[in-house]
Design a protein around this motif. Structure first.
Motif, PDB file in Angstrom:
ATOM      1  N   ILE A 156     104.447  58.876  48.168  1.00 56.50           N
ATOM      2  CA  ILE A 156     103.428  58.710  49.209  1.00 56.50           C
ATOM      3  C   ILE A 156     102.050  58.505  48.576  1.00 56.50           C
ATOM      4  O   ILE A 156     101.301  57.592  48.946  1.00 56.50           O
ATOM      5  N   THR A 157     101.721  59.354  47.617  1.00 58.02           N
ATOM      6  CA  THR A 157     100.426  59.258  46.942  1.00 58.02           C
ATOM      7  C   THR A 157     100.292  57.917  46.226  1.00 58.02           C
ATOM      8  O   THR A 157      99.239  57.276  46.274  1.00 58.02           O
ATOM      9  N   GLY A 158     101.349  57.493  45.562  1.00 50.05           N
ATOM     10  CA  GLY A 158     101.333  56.193  44.894  1.00 50.05           C
ATOM     11  C   GLY A 158     101.141  55.047  45.857  1.00 50.05           C
ATOM     12  O   GLY A 158     100.435  54.078  45.569  1.00 50.05           O
ATOM     13  N   GLY A 159     101.754  55.138  47.030  1.00 51.23           N
ATOM     14  CA  GLY A 159     101.567  54.102  48.043  1.00 51.23           C
ATOM     15  C   GLY A 159     100.126  54.016  48.516  1.00 51.23           C
ATOM     16  O   GLY A 159      99.580  52.925  48.688  1.00 51.23           O
ATOM     17  N   HIS A 160      99.505  55.174  48.697  1.00 49.33           N
ATOM     18  CA  HIS A 160      98.091  55.182  49.079  1.00 49.33           C
ATOM     19  C   HIS A 160      97.215  54.639  47.955  1.00 49.33           C
ATOM     20  O   HIS A 160      96.271  53.876  48.204  1.00 49.33           O
ATOM     21  N   CYS A 161      97.517  55.035  46.735  1.00 49.46           N
ATOM     22  CA  CYS A 161      96.741  54.540  45.588  1.00 49.46           C
ATOM     23  C   CYS A 161      96.904  53.037  45.434  1.00 49.46           C
ATOM     24  O   CYS A 161      95.949  52.338  45.088  1.00 49.46           O
ATOM     25  N   LEU A 162      98.094  52.541  45.689  1.00 49.86           N
ATOM     26  CA  LEU A 162      98.328  51.097  45.615  1.00 49.86           C
ATOM     27  C   LEU A 162      97.468  50.368  46.646  1.00 49.86           C
ATOM     28  O   LEU A 162      96.898  49.315  46.356  1.00 49.86           O
ATOM     29  N   SER A 163      97.346  50.949  47.823  1.00 49.15           N
ATOM     30  CA  SER A 163      96.549  50.320  48.881  1.00 49.15           C
ATOM     31  C   SER A 163      95.058  50.343  48.582  1.00 49.15           C
ATOM     32  O   SER A 163      94.354  49.380  48.875  1.00 49.15           O
ATOM     33  N   PHE A 164      94.580  51.442  48.022  1.00 59.02           N
ATOM     34  CA  PHE A 164      93.138  51.621  47.885  1.00 59.02           C
ATOM     35  C   PHE A 164      92.594  51.465  46.471  1.00 59.02           C
ATOM     36  O   PHE A 164      91.406  51.231  46.299  1.00 59.02           O
ATOM     37  N   CYS A 165      93.426  51.632  45.463  1.00 58.38           N
ATOM     38  CA  CYS A 165      92.923  51.688  44.085  1.00 58.38           C
ATOM     39  C   CYS A 165      93.568  50.665  43.157  1.00 58.38           C
ATOM     40  O   CYS A 165      93.413  50.757  41.945  1.00 58.38           O
ATOM     41  N   SER A 166      94.323  49.717  43.678  1.00 57.73           N
ATOM     42  CA  SER A 166      95.069  48.818  42.788  1.00 57.73           C
ATOM     43  C   SER A 166      94.145  47.927  41.957  1.00 57.73           C
ATOM     44  O   SER A 166      94.549  47.438  40.904  1.00 57.73           O
ATOM     45  N   ASP A 167      92.894  47.722  42.402  1.00 60.62           N
ATOM     46  CA  ASP A 167      91.953  46.937  41.601  1.00 60.62           C
ATOM     47  C   ASP A 167      91.533  47.687  40.339  1.00 60.62           C
ATOM     48  O   ASP A 167      91.422  47.100  39.275  1.00 60.62           O
ATOM     49  N   GLN A 168      91.321  49.005  40.474  1.00 64.68           N
ATOM     50  CA  GLN A 168      90.904  49.801  39.326  1.00 64.68           C
ATOM     51  C   GLN A 168      92.101  50.219  38.471  1.00 64.68           C
ATOM     52  O   GLN A 168      92.011  50.288  37.260  1.00 64.68           O
ATOM     53  N   TRP A 169      93.206  50.538  39.093  1.00 65.50           N
ATOM     54  CA  TRP A 169      94.393  51.017  38.393  1.00 65.50           C
ATOM     55  C   TRP A 169      95.455  49.921  38.407  1.00 65.50           C
ATOM     56  O   TRP A 169      96.404  49.957  39.179  1.00 65.50           O
ATOM     57  N   THR A 170      95.300  48.961  37.536  1.00 63.04           N
ATOM     58  CA  THR A 170      96.193  47.798  37.538  1.00 63.04           C
ATOM     59  C   THR A 170      97.629  48.150  37.158  1.00 63.04           C
ATOM     60  O   THR A 170      98.547  47.405  37.505  1.00 63.04           O
ATOM     61  N   PHE A 171      97.836  49.270  36.480  1.00 62.71           N
ATOM     62  CA  PHE A 171      99.196  49.658  36.107  1.00 62.71           C
ATOM     63  C   PHE A 171     100.070  49.918  37.336  1.00 62.71           C
ATOM     64  O   PHE A 171     101.298  49.867  37.258  1.00 62.71           O
ATOM     65  N   LEU A 172      99.441  50.184  38.505  1.00 60.83           N
ATOM     66  CA  LEU A 172     100.212  50.426  39.720  1.00 60.83           C
ATOM     67  C   LEU A 172     100.980  49.187  40.163  1.00 60.83           C
ATOM     68  O   LEU A 172     101.991  49.301  40.862  1.00 60.83           O
ATOM     69  N   ASN A 173     100.519  48.015  39.754  1.00 58.62           N
ATOM     70  CA  ASN A 173     101.210  46.790  40.143  1.00 58.62           C
ATOM     71  C   ASN A 173     102.618  46.722  39.560  1.00 58.62           C
ATOM     72  O   ASN A 173     103.484  46.043  40.113  1.00 58.62           O
ATOM     73  N   TYR A 174     102.875  47.435  38.468  1.00 53.22           N
ATOM     74  CA  TYR A 174     104.230  47.484  37.917  1.00 53.22           C
ATOM     75  C   TYR A 174     105.191  48.216  38.855  1.00 53.22           C
ATOM     76  O   TYR A 174     106.384  47.961  38.851  1.00 53.22           O
ATOM     77  N   PHE A 175     104.638  49.133  39.629  1.00 56.55           N
ATOM     78  CA  PHE A 175     105.458  49.934  40.540  1.00 56.55           C
ATOM     79  C   PHE A 175     105.403  49.413  41.980  1.00 56.55           C
ATOM     80  O   PHE A 175     105.915  50.051  42.881  1.00 56.55           O
ATOM     81  N   ARG A 176     104.768  48.273  42.188  1.00 52.55           N
ATOM     82  CA  ARG A 176     104.581  47.720  43.534  1.00 52.55           C
ATOM     83  C   ARG A 176     105.886  47.617  44.329  1.00 52.55           C
ATOM     84  O   ARG A 176     105.899  47.943  45.524  1.00 52.55           O
ATOM     85  N   PRO A 177     107.019  47.184  43.747  1.00 51.25           N
ATOM     86  CA  PRO A 177     108.242  47.080  44.552  1.00 51.25           C
ATOM     87  C   PRO A 177     108.678  48.393  45.196  1.00 51.25           C
ATOM     88  O   PRO A 177     109.266  48.396  46.267  1.00 51.25           O
ATOM     89  N   VAL A 178     108.371  49.515  44.567  1.00 55.51           N
ATOM     90  CA  VAL A 178     108.729  50.812  45.135  1.00 55.51           C
ATOM     91  C   VAL A 178     107.583  51.383  45.958  1.00 55.51           C
ATOM     92  O   VAL A 178     107.784  51.854  47.079  1.00 55.51           O
ATOM     93  N   LEU A 179     106.371  51.323  45.425  1.00 53.56           N
ATOM     94  CA  LEU A 179     105.223  51.933  46.095  1.00 53.56           C
ATOM     95  C   LEU A 179     104.870  51.239  47.400  1.00 53.56           C
ATOM     96  O   LEU A 179     104.281  51.858  48.291  1.00 53.56           O
ATOM     97  N   ALA A 180     105.208  49.975  47.530  1.00 58.00           N
ATOM     98  CA  ALA A 180     104.898  49.256  48.766  1.00 58.00           C
ATOM     99  C   ALA A 180     105.655  49.842  49.953  1.00 58.00           C
ATOM    100  O   ALA A 180     105.252  49.650  51.104  1.00 58.00           O
ATOM    101  N   TYR A 181     106.724  50.554  49.693  1.00 55.33           N
ATOM    102  CA  TYR A 181     107.508  51.188  50.751  1.00 55.33           C
ATOM    103  C   TYR A 181     107.257  52.696  50.755  1.00 55.33           C
ATOM    104  O   TYR A 181     108.181  53.494  50.821  1.00 55.33           O
ATOM    105  N   GLY A 182     105.996  53.079  50.714  1.00 53.14           N
ATOM    106  CA  GLY A 182     105.616  54.490  50.677  1.00 53.14           C
ATOM    107  C   GLY A 182     106.052  55.264  51.899  1.00 53.14           C
ATOM    108  O   GLY A 182     106.205  56.481  51.848  1.00 53.14           O
ATOM    109  N   TYR A 183     106.282  54.578  53.016  1.00 49.82           N
ATOM    110  CA  TYR A 183     106.726  55.276  54.214  1.00 49.82           C
ATOM    111  C   TYR A 183     108.107  55.898  53.997  1.00 49.82           C
ATOM    112  O   TYR A 183     108.478  56.843  54.691  1.00 49.82           O
ATOM    113  N   GLY A 184     108.873  55.382  53.048  1.00 47.39           N
ATOM    114  CA  GLY A 184     110.144  56.016  52.708  1.00 47.39           C
ATOM    115  C   GLY A 184     109.936  57.422  52.188  1.00 47.39           C
ATOM    116  O   GLY A 184     110.700  58.347  52.492  1.00 47.39           O
TER     117      GLY A 184
END
Length: 115
Positions: free
Chosen positions: A8-36
């Motif tokens: 859940i936290t990663g999904g929120h970070c992906l939405s709001f912080c992906s510009d600063q924390w580019t490493f989150l883009n590696y986890f995008r396939p999983v983090l994009a479904y944070g509602y799971g």
């Protein structure tokens, strides 16, 4: 629950912080479904509450134990927060008694938080 919380936290970070924390883009396939993670967390929380409730002799005993465990920590954090921001006593009192959350429901408006 920890994995669900991180999801859940990663999904929120992906939405709001992906510009600063580019490493989150590696986890995008999983983090994009944070509602799971939300669904898993809610399910496991329900199971935990059901197990806790089954150990209590009465419902009121269960409620008393939960409130006596949660409210003191809430009051300590709330006090530090209001001392830190120099909030008004009226707002603090409303939050301390949780009236600020119930007041909008009583008068029929939406929202919550500070009265």
């Amino acid at each position: 629950m920890a994995i669900a919380t991180l999801w859940i936290t990663g999904g929120h970070c992906l939405s709001f912080c992906s510009d600063q924390w580019t490493f989150l883009n590696y986890f995008r396939p999983v983090l994009a479904y944070g509602y799971g993670g939300v669904e898993i967390f809610l399910f496991l929380s329900g199971v935990g509450i059901a197990l806790s409730l089954s150990k209590s002799p009465t419902f009121m005993n269960f409620v008393f134990r939960r409130v006596s465990r949660i409210l003191p920590a809430y009051w300590i954090i709330l006090t530090f927060f209001y001392l830190l921001i120099n909030g008004s006593f009226r707002d603090y009192f409303g939050e301390f008694l949780t009236l600020s959350y119930w007041y909008p429901l009583i008068i029929g408006t939406t929202g919550g938080g500070v009265m």
